[in-house]
Design an enzyme around this catalytic site. Structure first.
Site, short mmCIF file in Angstrom:
data_model
loop_
_atom_site.label_atom_id
_atom_site.label_comp_id
_atom_site.label_asym_id
_atom_site.label_seq_id
_atom_site.Cartn_x
_atom_site.Cartn_y
_atom_site.Cartn_z
N ASP A 1 0.98 -1.41 0.09
CA ASP A 1 -0.04 -0.06 -0.01
C ASP A 1 1.00 1.21 0.02
OD1 ASP A 1 -2.31 1.59 0.27
OD2 ASP A 1 -2.33 1.24 2.54
N GLU B 1 2.85 4.70 -4.02
CA GLU B 1 2.91 5.81 -5.10
C GLU B 1 4.23 6.39 -5.23
OE1 GLU B 1 0.16 5.75 -2.91
OE2 GLU B 1 -1.14 4.59 -4.37
N ASP C 1 -8.87 3.60 -2.38
CA ASP C 1 -9.89 3.71 -1.43
C ASP C 1 -11.26 4.45 -2.04
OD1 ASP C 1 -8.12 2.95 0.46
OD2 ASP C 1 -7.49 5.01 1.14
O1 MIG Z 1 -5.80 5.34 4.49
O2 MIG Z 1 -3.60 0.77 5.60
O3 MIG Z 1 -5.88 2.17 0.47
O4 MIG Z 1 -6.70 -0.12 1.79
O5 MIG Z 1 -6.84 -0.13 4.64
C1 MIG Z 1 -4.69 4.59 5.27
C2 MIG Z 1 -4.75 1.51 6.05
C3 MIG Z 1 -3.75 3.74 4.25
C4 MIG Z 1 -4.89 3.05 2.59
C5 MIG Z 1 -5.55 1.90 1.63
C6 MIG Z 1 -6.39 1.10 2.60
C7 MIG Z 1 -5.94 0.68 3.88
C8 MIG Z 1 -5.43 1.83 4.53
N1 MIG Z 1 -4.34 2.65 3.80
#
Ligand code: MIG
Length: 785
Positions: free
Chosen positions: A375, A378, A485
């Site tokens: 995650d 980017e 998200d």
């Molecule tokens: O928004 O790790 O897209 O799937 O649950 C905080 C927490 C960072 C973004 C991800 C999401 C995940 C969340 N992360």
């Protein structure tokens, strides 16, 4: 044929290097002549050959021909920021641009993970991997993944000579694609933040051929372990601890809702330090993972790229010692703020760093964790340490001097976070420094390469499973992607379809959106409709945010749970089909979920349908995307020459011809149709892929002949690479007085799963008799359907 040809246009100061990569692919580099270069001008207009490809014209307008047929026409090569690109802030710096004359009638697809319509005209898209942060809208751009590739379908009058072109801008720098928008209705504008353009043109007679070539250039999709195609359950913040994980697992088994994987989000870590487990809440990860395995679950842990800057934290210490972190312009450690606070970022572009990264996975993969979820890659950085320090100190000064703070100050804070990261300097294996601007879009791709090394090291016998949010062309070789998200709204469920379909057309077959939606509270009906839709999409994970209501399949009272169970079970019945499609995707890049026009290229209407899709070549899915719906309008495409075909309504056997229909779609029904002369291999439902189904069911809509391919292997290891797989085709046809079914085995390297076989064939008899088979059930002849 592979010889590079260089053309120099003296009047324009432009060089074009053309190289035929093969008879269907041409690479074109368009550069500005450097002042010190001495070049021989190409005399007159170019009309030069390069394999079976040729170019004609000059940089203001040139055509690309393949076997003397015009494939594409380009205009207006410029080495400046193009007027159509619209952002004042970006005008400075190097830019190059060109216009591709795609024609008014053409349709444009691809561009990876983009919001908006399936057909991309009428908008200017940017490639710059971005975490939109919070709710994203139906036209938000850019998002997490950059795939600078599009397909032009000319839609001209002779559909038998379609002349379809794929264009890949093989550059990771920020780029823009203006699809018949400010460039005018005839054009696609391409711009990149570099002083050259590197394009690859792919010719194909149909779109599948283009995708096949494109994935030859960028990488064939990985073959996931079978469990990756099952139903997955996830929620930010849940399971909160070991007990909850076990409770959740038991609940799935008790409610008889199949499930294959649980996700451990950032709550499993110790203070968000990657590659750690919180000792209080997860004191014995090894045991807990084993217990989950025993119940048939796999475990996927999140790993963010940011490493907490903290002496004494092993990952930071070893990384510092090995010099793996990215520096800033003044050669200091680059620090950005993410969940753990100040973080350092691995410089994934170096082999040594990938190796170090792979090594860190011991705390997860050696504890039995099955998959890794990348995650924030980017990379998403909330603030850059140095920059925020500067902004804050100047604000403080002004406040102390009692100066007024303005909207500009607020904006500065906002844009600083929005445009982060800027100040990173990477190093490549040759020791050269490269600015983040050049490599940003490839950061996650190189992280994924590092992560796949971790699997090679700690689980050499297993196929890896990596889920990633960000990526670049080629990511399909390493990972499944999800669309970040989204929100628990009907609009988001609806928009996920064209997003996933265009990802498939862009070489990424394994994609999905958070089922039920991430942000906000889901309503029961939306969750059920989403569980129905997700059952037919390649990646099927229910995920939601920390501050939202529970959205497990049992979260609401009946009838919801019952219907949710039915569809998740249906997913498991579909697995032989899905797995066969994954194998095809792995070999050829062919999308798993397909826009209708991929199967019905002669049907013009099919190009504008984006609320239906084909799963493989046989099933048409028309999900319900509105609340409180009893009926749905469905378009069933025509075969070539507007020939109507028979479509079988999956649920009631009713046969409908091509065209528009209104069909029943009460809450327990998602409209689903089986195409004429097509069939699907199914099995009985199981509680997870660990449990072997015993039955093969072949469901077909027979008119004259059906070929049903079936791929099967152990679903876990890489042995299939050595030929240890089963591949066969069931061929059903109308014979003289009866029907015949035969299995033609193409590869006999693995014992199929079934002990029993059932035929469900429209038109006569639903049972088939196996008249001959060998002891292993591998070879047999079937008659008398
Ligand atoms: O928004 O790790 O897209 O799937 O649950 C905080 C927490 C960072 C973004 C991800 C999401 C995940 C969340 N992360």
């Amino acid at each position: 044929m592979n010889e590079k040809k260089e053309y120099y246009f003296e009047d324009f100061g432009v060089k074009i290097n053309a190289k035929a990569l093969d008879s269907d692919t041409l690479s074109l580099e368009i550069l500005k002549k450097k002042s010190e270069e001495k070049l021989n001008p190409t005399s007159g207009k170019i009309n030069c050959r390069c394999g079976n490809w040729s170019l004609k014209g000059n940089p203001t307008k040139f055509s690309v021909l393949r076997n003397n047929l015009k494939i594409a026409e380009f205009e207006d090569v410029e080495f400046s920021y193009p007027a159509w690109a619209m952002s004042k802030k970006e005008i400075s710096g190097k830019w190059s641009s060109i216009k591709h004359a795609v024609g008014r009638k053409s349709k444009i697809f691809g561009l990876g993970e983009k919001t908006g319509y399936l057909e991309k005209s009428g908008y200017c898209y940017e490639m710059w991997n971005t975490d939109p942060g919070g709710f994203y809208t139906h036209n938000q751009d850019p998002l997490h993944i950059s795939i600078p590739f599009y397909i032009v379908v000319p839609m001209q009058s002779n559909p038998d000579k379609p002349n379809i072109t794929g264009v890949y801008l093989n550059q990771p720098e920020k780029s823009k694609f203006d699809v018949k928008y400010r460039t005018g209705q005839k054009y696609m504008g391409i711009a990149t933040r570099e002083n050259y353009l590197s394009l690859q043109l792919i010719y194909g007679e149909n779109i599948n051929q283009i995708i096949e070539k494109f994935t030859e250039l960028t990488g064939k999709p990985f073959l996931p372990p079978r469990w990756a195609l099952g139903y997955h359950q996830s929620k930010y913040g849940k399971p909160e601890n070991e007990q909850e994980a076990i409770k959740l697992a038991k609940k799935f088994r008790k409610t008889e809702i199949p499930c294959d994987a649980f996700y451990f989000d950032i709550q499993h870590m110790d203070g968000f330090r990657i590659f750690t487990w919180d000792e209080e809440r997860f004191p014995s990860p090894e045991e807990i993972v084993e217990e989950l395995h025993d119940m048939g679950f796999k475990v996927v842990n999140i790993v963010d790229p940011g490493v907490k800057v903290e002496k004494g934290y092993e990952v930071f210490d070893s990384g510092s010692k090995k010099n793996v972190f990215v520096k800033d312009e003044t050669d200091d450690l680059f620090e950005g703020i993410v969940w753990p606070g100040f973080c350092a970022f691995p410089d994934f572009f170096r082999e040594k760093v990938k190796k170090w990264w792979a090594d860190q996975h011991a705390t997860l993969l050696e504890k039995g964790v099955d998959g890794i979820w990348n995650d924030m890659n980017e990379p998403a950085i909330l603030f850059e340490r140095k920059e925020i320090k500067e902004i804050l100190s100047s604000l403080k000064n002004r406040i102390d001097r009692k100066n007024h703070l303005s909207i500009e100050d607020l904006r500065q804070l906002r844009t600083s976070s929005k445009e982060a990261p800027k100040g990173l300097i990477h190093e490549n294996d040759q020791g050269e420094e490269i600015s983040h601007k050049k490599l940003h879009n490839k950061y996650a791709l190189h992280e994924a390469k590092g992560t796949s090394k971790a699997f090679r090291k700690y689980k050499p016998e297993k196929r890896p499973f990596v889920l990633t949010r960000a990526g670049f062309s080629g990511i399909q070789k390493y990972a499944t992607i999800w669309t970040g998200d989204n929100s628990s709204t009907w609009e988001h469920m609806k928009m996920s379809i064209p997003m996933i379909l265009n990802l498939g057309l862009s070489g990424i077959p394994h994609a999905g959106a958070d089922v039920g939606g991430f942000h906000g509270n889901v309503e029961p009906e939306l969750l059920t409709r989403w569980i129905q839709l997700g059952a037919f999409l390649p990646f099927y994970r229910n995920h939601s945010s920390i501050d939202t209501v529970d959205q497990e399949p049992w979260a609401f009272e009946e009838p919801w749970q019952k219907i949710n169970r039915k569809y998740i079970r249906f997913r498991y019945k579909l697995l032989p089909y899905l797995y066969t499609l994954s194998y095809k995707a792995h070999r050829k890049g062919t999308p798993i979920a397909r826009p209708l026009f991929l199967e019905f290229p002669h049907d013009k209407t099919s190009y504008s349908i984006q609320d239906e899709f084909m799963l493989g070549d046989s099933l048409l899915v028309s999900p319900v995307l509105e609340r409180d719906t009893e009926k749905t309008s469905v378009y069933l495409p025509y075969q070539k020459d507007k020939k109507s075909i028979d479509w079988e309504n999956w649920w009631n056997g009713e046969v409908l011809s091509s065209g528009y229909h209104i069909v029943d779609s009460p809450i327990e029904t998602i409209p689903l149709f089986l195409r004429e002369d097509k069939g699907v291999p199914l099995s009985n439902a199981t509680s997870s892929t660990e449990e072997k189904p015993s039955k093969l069911i072949l469901r077909g809509n027979l008119e004259s002949k059906i070929t049903i391919p079936l791929y099967h292997d152990d679903g876990k290891t890489k042995d299939y690479e050595e030929g240890e797989y089963f591949f066969g085709e069931f061929i059903l046809k109308e014979a003289e007085e009866s029907r015949e079914a035969n299995l033609e085995i193409k590869n006999d390297g693995y014992k199929p799963f079934w002990k029993e076989i059932e035929f469900k064939i429209r038109r006569g008899g639903s049972k088939a008799k196996i008249t001959e088979f060998d002891d292993n059930l591998r070879k047999y002849t079937l008659t008398e359907i």
